[in-house]
Design an enzyme around this catalytic site. Structure first.
Site, PDB file in Angstrom:
ATOM      1  N   HIS A  23      20.652  98.631 167.310  1.00  0.00           N
ATOM      2  CA  HIS A  23      21.462  97.723 168.128  1.00  0.00           C
ATOM      3  C   HIS A  23      21.615  96.371 167.432  1.00  0.00           C
ATOM      4  O   HIS A  23      22.729  95.856 167.279  1.00  0.00           O
ATOM      5  CB  HIS A  23      20.794  97.554 169.500  1.00  0.00           C
ATOM      6  CG  HIS A  23      21.490  96.594 170.415  1.00  0.00           C
ATOM      7  ND1 HIS A  23      22.152  97.008 171.548  1.00  0.00           N
ATOM      8  CD2 HIS A  23      21.614  95.236 170.392  1.00  0.00           C
ATOM      9  CE1 HIS A  23      22.673  95.953 172.165  1.00  0.00           C
ATOM     10  NE2 HIS A  23      22.351  94.867 171.489  1.00  0.00           N
ATOM     11  N   GLU A  24      20.506  95.793 167.019  1.00  0.00           N
ATOM     12  CA  GLU A  24      20.555  94.474 166.393  1.00  0.00           C
ATOM     13  C   GLU A  24      21.163  94.529 164.993  1.00  0.00           C
ATOM     14  O   GLU A  24      21.877  93.607 164.581  1.00  0.00           O
ATOM     15  CB  GLU A  24      19.154  93.851 166.349  1.00  0.00           C
ATOM     16  CG  GLU A  24      18.537  93.600 167.717  1.00  0.00           C
ATOM     17  CD  GLU A  24      19.398  92.714 168.599  1.00  0.00           C
ATOM     18  OE1 GLU A  24      20.093  91.823 168.065  1.00  0.00           O
ATOM     19  OE2 GLU A  24      19.391  92.921 169.828  1.00  0.00           O
ATOM     20  N   HIS A  27      24.883  94.373 165.318  1.00  0.00           N
ATOM     21  CA  HIS A  27      25.346  92.986 165.470  1.00  0.00           C
ATOM     22  C   HIS A  27      25.415  92.293 164.115  1.00  0.00           C
ATOM     23  O   HIS A  27      26.419  91.659 163.763  1.00  0.00           O
ATOM     24  CB  HIS A  27      24.382  92.196 166.359  1.00  0.00           C
ATOM     25  CG  HIS A  27      24.457  92.519 167.816  1.00  0.00           C
ATOM     26  ND1 HIS A  27      25.643  92.678 168.495  1.00  0.00           N
ATOM     27  CD2 HIS A  27      23.460  92.671 168.745  1.00  0.00           C
ATOM     28  CE1 HIS A  27      25.388  92.930 169.765  1.00  0.00           C
ATOM     29  NE2 HIS A  27      24.072  92.931 169.945  1.00  0.00           N
TER      30      HIS A  27
END
Length: 214
Positions: A23-24, A27
């Site tokens: 997820h990170e 980003h």
């Protein structure tokens, strides 16, 4: 009571490492593609889980089935130079990654190659049990992060789509986002108003059932 048997605990720990890290990283990678080197300079353009995990968010995922990681630092001016939708795309990349992970994990269950009802082996979950927990948590992270309240990703996504004349009001509300989120998640259910359950739990269950075909 929390269902923290060893099989659930192991499933959540493994899921947390994979789901939060990707997820990170999504980003960070999206910001990097859009011309912002801030995530790379902060050491976040990596698949090393230690760079992304937040202690409190990790504990919440284990205990409650949802949580958060360290936010990736992004320079909004840098990404917007490449695209006016830059911040929205960076924010959306994380939740969409969780959705993709849930879809991929659902394939063996959907095709009947594994069963989520199969028993585990002592402390270890069966592959089907692990995949079900993996799917559920990733769907939860997908939906939870799309709530349009700061500091969640959905706040930046909504900001992009609302009319420009509303941005001033939206900016004033932003500072109260974390407090509103706490009220929705923790205080509301104790007062008999489980908005969190209405907007998240039922959709989580429906999406998970649809993905695995039950």
């Amino acid at each position: 009571m929390l269902n923290l048997n060893p099989q659930t605990l192991i499933s959540r720990l493994i899921t947390l490492v994979i789901a939060f890290t990707l997820h990170e990283f999504a980003h960070a990678k999206t910001a990097d593609v859009l011309g912002d080197n801030t995530p790379a300079m902060a050491g976040r353009l990596t698949l090393n889980p230690l760079a992304h995990l937040d202690p409190m968010g990790t504990l919440m995922l284990i205990l409650a089935g949802f949580g958060w990681a360290k936010p990736v630092p992004v320079n909004p001016y840098a990404v917007r130079r490449k695209s006016s939708a830059g911040m929205m795309l960076v924010s959306l990349a994380g939740p969409l990654t969780n959705l993709v992970l849930a879809i991929l994990a659902a394939v063996p269950l959907r095709l009947g190659l594994l069963s989520y009802n199969s028993p585990g082996n002592g402390f270890l979950p069966s592959p089907g049990q692990f995949l079900l927990e993996f799917i559920f948590i990733n769907v939860a992270l997908f939906l939870f992060n799309l709530i349009p309240l700061a500091p969640l990703d959905g706040e930046k996504v909504m900001e992009f789509f609302i009319p420009a004349q509303w941005h001033g009001t939206f900016d004033r509300i932003r500072q109260y986002g974390p407090y509103l989120l706490l009220l929705v998640v923790f205080v509301g259910p104790r007062l008999g108003f489980d908005l969190f359950g209405i907007i998240l739990r039922e959709p989580m269950m429906r999406i998970t059932r649809w993905l695995i075909g039950v």
